[in-house]
Design a protein around this motif. Structure first.
Motif, PDB file in Angstrom:
ATOM      1  N   THR A  21       0.832  -1.205   0.000  1.00 41.64           N
ATOM      2  CA  THR A  21       0.000   0.000   0.000  1.00 41.64           C
ATOM      3  C   THR A  21       0.865   1.252   0.000  1.00 41.64           C
ATOM      4  OG1 THR A  21      -1.815  -1.136   1.134  1.00 41.64           O
ATOM      5  CG2 THR A  21      -1.752   1.271   1.292  1.00 41.64           C
ATOM      6  N   HIS A  58      -7.662   0.750  -6.045  1.00 44.48           N
ATOM      7  CA  HIS A  58      -7.909   1.339  -7.368  1.00 44.48           C
ATOM      8  C   HIS A  58      -6.610   1.519  -8.152  1.00 44.48           C
ATOM      9  CE1 HIS A  58     -11.484   3.406  -5.103  1.00 44.48           C
ATOM     10  NE2 HIS A  58     -11.731   2.122  -5.348  1.00 44.48           N
ATOM     11  N   THR A  59      -5.674   0.599  -8.016  1.00 42.49           N
ATOM     12  CA  THR A  59      -4.419   0.655  -8.764  1.00 42.49           C
ATOM     13  C   THR A  59      -4.431  -0.418  -9.853  1.00 42.49           C
ATOM     14  OG1 THR A  59      -3.355  -0.779  -7.115  1.00 42.49           O
ATOM     15  CG2 THR A  59      -3.086   1.613  -6.862  1.00 42.49           C
ATOM     16  N   CYS A 209      -7.245   7.287   9.099  1.00 43.16           N
ATOM     17  CA  CYS A 209      -6.786   7.653   7.747  1.00 43.16           C
ATOM     18  C   CYS A 209      -7.721   7.074   6.681  1.00 43.16           C
ATOM     19  CB  CYS A 209      -5.366   7.168   7.512  1.00 43.16           C
ATOM     20  SG  CYS A 209      -4.114   7.953   8.549  1.00 43.16           S
ATOM     21  N   GLY A 210      -9.013   7.306   6.812  1.00 39.64           N
ATOM     22  CA  GLY A 210      -9.959   6.912   5.785  1.00 39.64           C
ATOM     23  C   GLY A 210     -10.083   5.410   5.604  1.00 39.64           C
ATOM     24  N   SER A 211     -10.516   5.000   4.409  1.00 40.34           N
ATOM     25  CA  SER A 211     -10.765   3.588   4.120  1.00 40.34           C
ATOM     26  C   SER A 211      -9.494   2.753   4.196  1.00 40.34           C
ATOM     27  CB  SER A 211     -11.390   3.443   2.732  1.00 40.34           C
ATOM     28  OG  SER A 211     -12.623   4.122   2.664  1.00 40.34           O
ATOM     29  N   LYS A 301      -1.828   8.135   5.055  1.00 38.85           N
ATOM     30  CA  LYS A 301      -2.617   9.299   4.618  1.00 38.85           C
ATOM     31  C   LYS A 301      -2.425   9.547   3.129  1.00 38.85           C
ATOM     32  CE  LYS A 301      -2.470  11.731   9.079  1.00 38.85           C
ATOM     33  NZ  LYS A 301      -1.908  12.901   9.814  1.00 38.85           N
ATOM     34  N   GLU A 304      -4.363   6.984   1.136  1.00 37.32           N
ATOM     35  CA  GLU A 304      -5.798   7.288   1.126  1.00 37.32           C
ATOM     36  C   GLU A 304      -6.112   8.393   0.132  1.00 37.32           C
ATOM     37  OE1 GLU A 304      -9.836   7.381   1.937  1.00 37.32           O
ATOM     38  OE2 GLU A 304      -8.353   5.847   2.398  1.00 37.32           O
ATOM     39  N   GLN A 305      -5.289   9.423   0.099  1.00 38.24           N
ATOM     40  CA  GLN A 305      -5.508  10.507  -0.859  1.00 38.24           C
ATOM     41  C   GLN A 305      -5.358  10.015  -2.300  1.00 38.24           C
ATOM     42  OE1 GLN A 305      -2.540  13.253   0.518  1.00 38.24           O
ATOM     43  NE2 GLN A 305      -3.712  13.831   2.342  1.00 38.24           N
ATOM     44  N   ARG A 307      -5.790   6.935  -3.370  1.00 40.96           N
ATOM     45  CA  ARG A 307      -6.885   6.009  -3.689  1.00 40.96           C
ATOM     46  C   ARG A 307      -8.100   6.753  -4.167  1.00 40.96           C
ATOM     47  NH1 ARG A 307     -11.435   3.939  -0.905  1.00 40.96           N
ATOM     48  NH2 ARG A 307     -11.908   1.752  -1.404  1.00 40.96           N
ATOM     49  N   GLU A 308      -8.316   7.936  -3.589  1.00 38.62           N
ATOM     50  CA  GLU A 308      -9.505   8.705  -3.945  1.00 38.62           C
ATOM     51  C   GLU A 308      -9.367   9.347  -5.317  1.00 38.62           C
ATOM     52  OE1 GLU A 308      -9.796  11.422  -0.724  1.00 38.62           O
ATOM     53  OE2 GLU A 308     -10.632   9.939   0.657  1.00 38.62           O
TER      54      GLU A 308
END
Length: 308
Positions: A21, A58-59, A209-211, A301, A304-305, A307-308
């Protein structure tokens, strides 16, 4: 900024998920290929775990099917720690195999390395079977490999046997091939992972840190130390840290051999800091814990950014 081309050999595995990740979204890295191999659990699971993670993140990095067993040694398993599928603690949505690139791992890695304008770095965070096959079958690729960075080995006691660390013990012959490759090698040994822990409070920051943070929090929460220590030890990401933030570490040159014949020491990493004349590796001997925790959380973090 020029990104470092990177090929990852991995056996996910909870801490492998964290290392991948971070790597996939690191601004300094260009992950060209992920090669899941047997290791913590069987190849069928490590392959699916890699595909599931990429779908979640989403990669679209190509996935190449790696080795399904060691070169010589009997297969071992860490399912007791990571769960039968390797990722107990989080239910990923099942991904299809669209990202799988057909072909033999050694050949596909060799093609990628040979055709890369910049030298490629190899990151080994599982048994080193596929890197050994690459180096033996395609020795000419060494001229376009910048370095090999490994999470594995141990300076003192092991975690698979009294004197052997799991990733090296999984395929000692492959590890010996890699350490004798003549390439620059940097190692994050077991001791660094034991030290590079996160406190429950820091894990709460990861969760926020989000999802991505929630996913990693769920996975790491599944690991329970035998001694009851509430801190979470971070292993495979320490190798990524050597790539991205090397100043966190104290590195010392050493001559490394892998024990292949001992009845009770098979798979042990023999790390000799005194034999500087024959040094073939740089070993991390210490890590700045505060810097590491800050870097790890910030990396989640960033993921997460991205990924969005």
């Amino acid at each position: 900024m020029k990104k470092k081309p990177l090929i990852i050999s991995t056996d996910p595995g909870i801490d492998d998920i964290a290392a991948m990740t971070i790597s996939l979204f690191a601004k300094k890295l260009d992950v060209r290929m992920i090669v899941p191999t047997w290791g913590n659990v069987a190849l069928e699971y490590t392959l699916q775990n890699t595909l599931n993670l990429e779908q979640f993140l989403h990669t679209k990095v190509p996935v190449v099917v790696g080795a399904n067993q060691p070169l010589v040694a009997p297969m071992i398993s860490a399912a007791a720690v990571h769960g039968q599928t390797g990722i107990a603690g989080f239910d990923f949505e099942q991904a299809n195999d669209d990202l799988v690139k057909p072909g033999l791992a050694a050949t596909l890695m060799a093609n990628e390395i040979e055709n890369s304008p910049a030298k490629v770095t190899l990151l080994g965070i599982g048994p080193l079977t596929d890197f050994a096959l690459l180096l033996k079958q395609y020795p000419a690729v060494k001229q376009n490999i910048e370095q090999i960075v490994i999470m594995g080995g141990n300076i003192g006691r092991g975690n698979h046997s009294p004197l052997a660390e799991y990733n090296i013990a999984g395929d000692p012959e492959a590890a010996q091939v890699v350490f004798h490759s003549g390439l620059p090698i940097k190692v994050a040994p077991l001791e660094i992972g034991n030290k590079a822990h996160l406190t429950p409070e820091q894990m709460q920051q990861v969760k926020e840190c989000g999802s991505v943070g929630k996913m990693l929090y769920s996975l790491f929460s599944h690991i329970h130390e035998p001694d009851g220590d509430p801190r979470i030890k971070i292993f495979d990401p320490t190798a990524v840290g050597i790539l991205l933030h090397p100043k966190m570490y104290t590195m010392k040159r050493a001559h490394v051999e892998i024990e292949l014949r001992g009845q009770f020491t098979y798979g042990a990493s023999v790390i000799d800091f005194m034999d500087q004349g024959n040094a073939n590796s740089e070993i991390a001997t210490d890590v700045d814990l505060a810097q590491f925790a800050k870097w790890f959380i910030n990396s989640i973090k960033t993921a997460e950014q991205g990924r969005e």
